[in-house]
Scaffold this motif. Structure first.
Motif, PDB file in Angstrom:
ATOM      1  N   LEU A   1       0.836  -1.204   0.000  1.00  0.00           N
ATOM      2  CA  LEU A   1       0.000   0.000   0.000  1.00  0.00           C
ATOM      3  C   LEU A   1       0.871   1.254   0.000  1.00  0.00           C
ATOM      4  CD1 LEU A   1      -2.829  -1.058   2.468  1.00  0.00           C
ATOM      5  CD2 LEU A   1      -2.961  -0.843  -0.031  1.00  0.00           C
ATOM      6  N   MET A   2       1.965   1.226   0.736  1.00  0.00           N
ATOM      7  CA  MET A   2       2.884   2.365   0.727  1.00  0.00           C
ATOM      8  C   MET A   2       3.556   2.514  -0.633  1.00  0.00           C
ATOM      9  SD  MET A   2       4.448   2.208   4.629  1.00  0.00           S
ATOM     10  CE  MET A   2       6.072   2.204   4.024  1.00  0.00           C
ATOM     11  N   PHE A   3       3.962   1.408  -1.235  1.00  0.00           N
ATOM     12  CA  PHE A   3       4.553   1.468  -2.569  1.00  0.00           C
ATOM     13  C   PHE A   3       3.540   2.031  -3.573  1.00  0.00           C
ATOM     14  CE2 PHE A   3       7.692  -2.314  -1.882  1.00  0.00           C
ATOM     15  CZ  PHE A   3       8.511  -1.503  -1.124  1.00  0.00           C
ATOM     16  N   ASP A   4       2.289   1.623  -3.438  1.00  0.00           N
ATOM     17  CA  ASP A   4       1.253   2.095  -4.346  1.00  0.00           C
ATOM     18  C   ASP A   4       1.068   3.608  -4.222  1.00  0.00           C
ATOM     19  OD1 ASP A   4      -0.803   1.934  -6.261  1.00  0.00           O
ATOM     20  OD2 ASP A   4      -2.327   1.605  -4.735  1.00  0.00           O
ATOM     21  N   ALA A   5       1.113   4.103  -3.017  1.00  0.00           N
ATOM     22  CA  ALA A   5       0.888   5.531  -2.775  1.00  0.00           C
ATOM     23  C   ALA A   5       2.120   6.381  -3.103  1.00  0.00           C
ATOM     24  CB  ALA A   5       0.465   5.752  -1.323  1.00  0.00           C
ATOM     25  N   TYR A   6       3.313   5.875  -2.770  1.00  0.00           N
ATOM     26  CA  TYR A   6       4.517   6.708  -2.851  1.00  0.00           C
ATOM     27  C   TYR A   6       5.591   6.186  -3.787  1.00  0.00           C
ATOM     28  CZ  TYR A   6       2.312   8.504   1.360  1.00  0.00           C
ATOM     29  OH  TYR A   6       1.415   9.018   2.234  1.00  0.00           O
ATOM     30  N   GLY A   7       5.418   4.986  -4.315  1.00  0.00           N
ATOM     31  CA  GLY A   7       6.458   4.386  -5.158  1.00  0.00           C
ATOM     32  C   GLY A   7       7.492   3.686  -4.294  1.00  0.00           C
ATOM     33  N   VAL A   8       8.450   3.104  -4.950  1.00  0.00           N
ATOM     34  CA  VAL A   8       9.540   2.407  -4.255  1.00  0.00           C
ATOM     35  C   VAL A   8      10.732   3.361  -4.196  1.00  0.00           C
ATOM     36  CG1 VAL A   8      11.101   0.438  -4.321  1.00  0.00           C
ATOM     37  CG2 VAL A   8       8.738   0.165  -5.077  1.00  0.00           C
ATOM     38  N   PRO A   9      11.296   3.586  -3.022  1.00  0.00           N
ATOM     39  CA  PRO A   9      12.466   4.460  -2.936  1.00  0.00           C
ATOM     40  C   PRO A   9      13.578   3.960  -3.855  1.00  0.00           C
ATOM     41  CG  PRO A   9      11.649   3.958  -0.745  1.00  0.00           C
ATOM     42  CD  PRO A   9      10.889   3.085  -1.698  1.00  0.00           C
ATOM     43  N   PRO A  10      14.248   4.851  -4.578  1.00  0.00           N
ATOM     44  CA  PRO A  10      15.238   4.433  -5.564  1.00  0.00           C
ATOM     45  C   PRO A  10      16.387   3.598  -5.002  1.00  0.00           C
ATOM     46  CG  PRO A  10      15.019   6.840  -5.532  1.00  0.00           C
ATOM     47  CD  PRO A  10      14.088   6.280  -4.501  1.00  0.00           C
ATOM     48  N   HIS A  11      16.787   3.849  -3.760  1.00  0.00           N
ATOM     49  CA  HIS A  11      17.914   3.104  -3.202  1.00  0.00           C
ATOM     50  C   HIS A  11      17.524   1.700  -2.721  1.00  0.00           C
ATOM     51  CE1 HIS A  11      16.012   5.179   0.198  1.00  0.00           C
ATOM     52  NE2 HIS A  11      16.461   4.197   0.944  1.00  0.00           N
ATOM     53  N   TRP A  12      16.251   1.348  -2.806  1.00  0.00           N
ATOM     54  CA  TRP A  12      15.813   0.018  -2.416  1.00  0.00           C
ATOM     55  C   TRP A  12      16.062  -0.912  -3.564  1.00  0.00           C
ATOM     56  CZ3 TRP A  12      11.036  -0.357   1.207  1.00  0.00           C
ATOM     57  CH2 TRP A  12      11.273   0.390   2.343  1.00  0.00           C
TER      58      TRP A  12
END
Length: 67
Positions: free
Chosen positions: A56-67
Motif C-alpha cells: 500500500l505504501m509502494f502504491d501511494a509513494y512508489g519504491v524508494p530508488p535506493h531500495w
C-alpha cells in the motif's frame, strides 16, 4: 490484500517480480525471488500483513530508488 492487487501494484510501478521481491526485502537467487512473488500473486501463499502494508505504501509513494 489479494495476489491480484499485488500484481496490479507491481505492474503500475513497472517492476519485475524480482525487483519487487528485493524492494520488499527478500534476498537470494533470481529464480527463488521470482517464485516467491509469483506465489503471492497467484494465491498459493497468503500475503503477510506487513507485505500488504508495504505494498500500500509502494502504491501511494512508489519504491524508494535506493531500495
Amino acid at each position: 490484500m489479494t495476489g491480484e492487487r499485488i500484481q496490479q501494484i507491481r505492474r503500475k510501478l513497472c517492476l519485475s517480480r524480482v525487483q519487487l521481491a528485493r524492494a520488499i526485502g527478500y534476498v537470494g537467487k533470481v529464480p527463488s525471488l521470482d517464485l516467491q512473488v509469483r506465489r503471492y500473486e497467484i494465491g498459493a501463499r497468503p500475503v503477510p500483513p506487513w507485505i500488504a502494508r508495504l505494498m500500500l505504501m509502494f502504491d501511494a509513494y512508489g519504491v524508494p530508488p535506493h531500495w
